[in-house]
Design a protein around this motif. Structure first.
Motif, PDB file in Angstrom:
ATOM      1  N   LEU A 123      -5.618  17.385  -4.640  1.00  0.00           N
ATOM      2  CA  LEU A 123      -6.565  16.388  -4.160  1.00  0.00           C
ATOM      3  C   LEU A 123      -7.124  15.561  -5.318  1.00  0.00           C
ATOM      4  N   ALA A 124      -7.496  16.223  -6.412  1.00  0.00           N
ATOM      5  CA  ALA A 124      -8.083  15.515  -7.545  1.00  0.00           C
ATOM      6  C   ALA A 124      -7.076  14.618  -8.251  1.00  0.00           C
ATOM      7  N   SER A 125      -5.919  15.157  -8.614  1.00  0.00           N
ATOM      8  CA  SER A 125      -4.944  14.355  -9.372  1.00  0.00           C
ATOM      9  C   SER A 125      -4.395  13.208  -8.530  1.00  0.00           C
ATOM     10  N   SER A 126      -4.187  13.457  -7.255  1.00  0.00           N
ATOM     11  CA  SER A 126      -3.663  12.409  -6.376  1.00  0.00           C
ATOM     12  C   SER A 126      -4.698  11.323  -6.138  1.00  0.00           C
ATOM     13  N   SER A 127      -5.947  11.723  -5.906  1.00  0.00           N
ATOM     14  CA  SER A 127      -7.008  10.734  -5.697  1.00  0.00           C
ATOM     15  C   SER A 127      -7.144   9.836  -6.914  1.00  0.00           C
ATOM     16  N   MET A 128      -7.085  10.440  -8.090  1.00  0.00           N
ATOM     17  CA  MET A 128      -7.221   9.645  -9.309  1.00  0.00           C
ATOM     18  C   MET A 128      -6.049   8.667  -9.448  1.00  0.00           C
ATOM     19  N   ALA A 129      -4.836   9.123  -9.255  1.00  0.00           N
ATOM     20  CA  ALA A 129      -3.672   8.241  -9.392  1.00  0.00           C
ATOM     21  C   ALA A 129      -3.723   7.107  -8.367  1.00  0.00           C
ATOM     22  N   LEU A 130      -4.054   7.430  -7.126  1.00  0.00           N
ATOM     23  CA  LEU A 130      -4.120   6.407  -6.083  1.00  0.00           C
ATOM     24  C   LEU A 130      -5.259   5.420  -6.360  1.00  0.00           C
ATOM     25  N   ALA A 131      -6.375   5.919  -6.901  1.00  0.00           N
ATOM     26  CA  ALA A 131      -7.493   5.032  -7.250  1.00  0.00           C
ATOM     27  C   ALA A 131      -7.093   4.062  -8.354  1.00  0.00           C
ATOM     28  N   VAL A 132      -6.360   4.543  -9.343  1.00  0.00           N
ATOM     29  CA  VAL A 132      -5.934   3.663 -10.433  1.00  0.00           C
ATOM     30  C   VAL A 132      -4.972   2.594  -9.901  1.00  0.00           C
ATOM     31  N   LEU A 133      -4.070   2.966  -9.006  1.00  0.00           N
ATOM     32  CA  LEU A 133      -3.157   1.959  -8.434  1.00  0.00           C
ATOM     33  C   LEU A 133      -3.933   0.909  -7.637  1.00  0.00           C
ATOM     34  N   LEU A 134      -4.915   1.341  -6.845  1.00  0.00           N
ATOM     35  CA  LEU A 134      -5.727   0.388  -6.087  1.00  0.00           C
ATOM     36  C   LEU A 134      -6.480  -0.531  -7.050  1.00  0.00           C
ATOM     37  N   TRP A 135      -7.068   0.060  -8.069  1.00  0.00           N
ATOM     38  CA  TRP A 135      -7.820  -0.697  -9.077  1.00  0.00           C
ATOM     39  C   TRP A 135      -6.906  -1.723  -9.743  1.00  0.00           C
ATOM     40  N   ASP A 136      -5.706  -1.295 -10.115  1.00  0.00           N
ATOM     41  CA  ASP A 136      -4.783  -2.153 -10.839  1.00  0.00           C
ATOM     42  C   ASP A 136      -4.264  -3.302  -9.983  1.00  0.00           C
ATOM     43  N   ARG A 137      -3.967  -3.045  -8.716  1.00  0.00           N
ATOM     44  CA  ARG A 137      -3.312  -4.046  -7.874  1.00  0.00           C
ATOM     45  C   ARG A 137      -4.221  -4.672  -6.829  1.00  0.00           C
ATOM     46  N   GLN A 138      -5.403  -4.079  -6.604  1.00  0.00           N
ATOM     47  CA  GLN A 138      -6.369  -4.595  -5.631  1.00  0.00           C
ATOM     48  C   GLN A 138      -5.800  -4.652  -4.217  1.00  0.00           C
ATOM     49  N   ARG A 139      -5.004  -3.647  -3.896  1.00  0.00           N
ATOM     50  CA  ARG A 139      -4.488  -3.473  -2.531  1.00  0.00           C
ATOM     51  C   ARG A 139      -4.218  -1.997  -2.317  1.00  0.00           C
ATOM     52  N   PRO A 140      -4.053  -1.585  -1.069  1.00  0.00           N
ATOM     53  CA  PRO A 140      -3.816  -0.158  -0.833  1.00  0.00           C
ATOM     54  C   PRO A 140      -2.623   0.334  -1.653  1.00  0.00           C
ATOM     55  N   PRO A 141      -2.724   1.539  -2.203  1.00  0.00           N
ATOM     56  CA  PRO A 141      -1.644   2.034  -3.058  1.00  0.00           C
ATOM     57  C   PRO A 141      -0.397   2.467  -2.292  1.00  0.00           C
ATOM     58  N   GLY A 142      -0.528   2.683  -1.017  1.00  0.00           N
ATOM     59  CA  GLY A 142       0.608   3.135  -0.229  1.00  0.00           C
ATOM     60  C   GLY A 142       0.381   2.894   1.241  1.00  0.00           C
ATOM     61  N   ARG A 143       1.345   3.331   2.022  1.00  0.00           N
ATOM     62  CA  ARG A 143       1.297   3.124   3.471  1.00  0.00           C
ATOM     63  C   ARG A 143       1.944   4.298   4.181  1.00  0.00           C
ATOM     64  N   ILE A 144       1.801   4.277   5.482  1.00  0.00           N
ATOM     65  CA  ILE A 144       2.563   5.158   6.364  1.00  0.00           C
ATOM     66  C   ILE A 144       3.691   4.312   6.926  1.00  0.00           C
ATOM     67  N   CYS A 145       4.882   4.868   6.986  1.00  0.00           N
ATOM     68  CA  CYS A 145       6.051   4.145   7.473  1.00  0.00           C
ATOM     69  C   CYS A 145       5.766   3.523   8.846  1.00  0.00           C
ATOM     70  N   ALA A 146       6.187   2.276   9.030  1.00  0.00           N
ATOM     71  CA  ALA A 146       5.958   1.549  10.278  1.00  0.00           C
ATOM     72  C   ALA A 146       6.904   1.977  11.392  1.00  0.00           C
ATOM     73  N   SER A 147       7.904   2.759  11.080  1.00  0.00           N
ATOM     74  CA  SER A 147       8.835   3.211  12.108  1.00  0.00           C
ATOM     75  C   SER A 147       8.143   4.220  13.023  1.00  0.00           C
ATOM     76  N   PRO A 148       8.193   4.009  14.332  1.00  0.00           N
ATOM     77  CA  PRO A 148       7.568   4.959  15.256  1.00  0.00           C
ATOM     78  C   PRO A 148       8.181   6.363  15.187  1.00  0.00           C
ATOM     79  N   SER A 149       9.387   6.458  14.680  1.00  0.00           N
ATOM     80  CA  SER A 149      10.047   7.769  14.607  1.00  0.00           C
ATOM     81  C   SER A 149       9.865   8.447  13.250  1.00  0.00           C
ATOM     82  N   CYS A 150       9.035   7.875  12.380  1.00  0.00           N
ATOM     83  CA  CYS A 150       8.826   8.433  11.044  1.00  0.00           C
ATOM     84  C   CYS A 150       7.339   8.403  10.722  1.00  0.00           C
ATOM     85  N   SER A 151       6.852   9.460  10.137  1.00  0.00           N
ATOM     86  CA  SER A 151       5.433   9.496   9.741  1.00  0.00           C
ATOM     87  C   SER A 151       5.276   9.670   8.235  1.00  0.00           C
TER      88      SER A 151
END
Length: 187
Positions: A123-151
């Motif tokens: 939780l800690a290492s992932s939160s930090m990495a994702l926060a840095v990506l958001l900070w760097d790019r000013q957009r969500p760091p990732g997504r959930i696949c848009a395919s209804p058959s994939c999560s």
């Protein structure tokens, strides 16, 4: 992703940590995660030595992965930042640097200590990495696949338009399905 075990500094890179977070979220948020899959993912992303996780570790990591999924579900930077701020406030400690006694390059940690439980570490290492990506790019760091058959979740990086699918396979499957629906509607 190829193993980064031969390059100690790469294993601590922000993007590597973010991709590891996505891979672990995918491995752990099934209804019945395979405990053998967790060490494989950790080793694939550069964890060195024998990776041993107990069923309790897997359960704690699964709880962390479910919480991290909220960041990937955010549709904009504000939502991702709110989810990350909540995780950072409720589940992490103060920022510190560690080299694990000289066994690795200096890198930041926000978990309790170098021997924190796997769930806390994830939780800690992932939160930090994702926060840095958001900070760097000013957009969500990732997504959930848009395919209804994939999560699956994925890291959405790069300068082009945001990806909608976790893989070319999912994107192709959805394009083919859309084409078939259009053909059926016309015919």
């Amino acid at each position: 992703m190829p193993s980064t075990a031969d390059d100690c500094s790469t294993r601590h890179a922000v993007l590597t940590n973010a991709r590891r977070a996505a891979a672990l979220v995918n491995a752990l948020t099934d209804d019945h995660p395979d405990p053998a899959e967790v060490p494989k993912v950790l080793e694939e992303y550069g964890e060195v030595g024998t990776v041993a996780v107990t069923p309790q570790d897997v359960a704690e990591m699964r709880t962390a992965a479910v919480r991290l999924r909220e960041v990937f579900a955010a549709t904009d930077a504000d939502g991702a930042a709110a989810a990350l701020n909540r995780l950072l406030r409720e589940h992490t400690g103060p920022l510190r640097l560690t080299s694990h006694g000289g066994d690795s390059p200096w890198h930041p940690h926000i978990d309790r200590d170098d021997d924190a439980p796997w769930g806390e570490w994830l939780l800690a290492s992932s939160s930090m990495a994702l926060a840095v990506l958001l900070w760097d790019r000013q957009r969500p760091p990732g997504r959930i696949c848009a395919s209804p058959s994939c999560s699956d979740v994925f890291i959405n990086q790069g300068s082009g338009p945001d990806r909608r699918y976790c893989s070319r396979r999912c994107a192709t499957r959805e394009r083919v399905a859309a084409h078939r629906r259009q053909a059926a509607d016309r015919g």
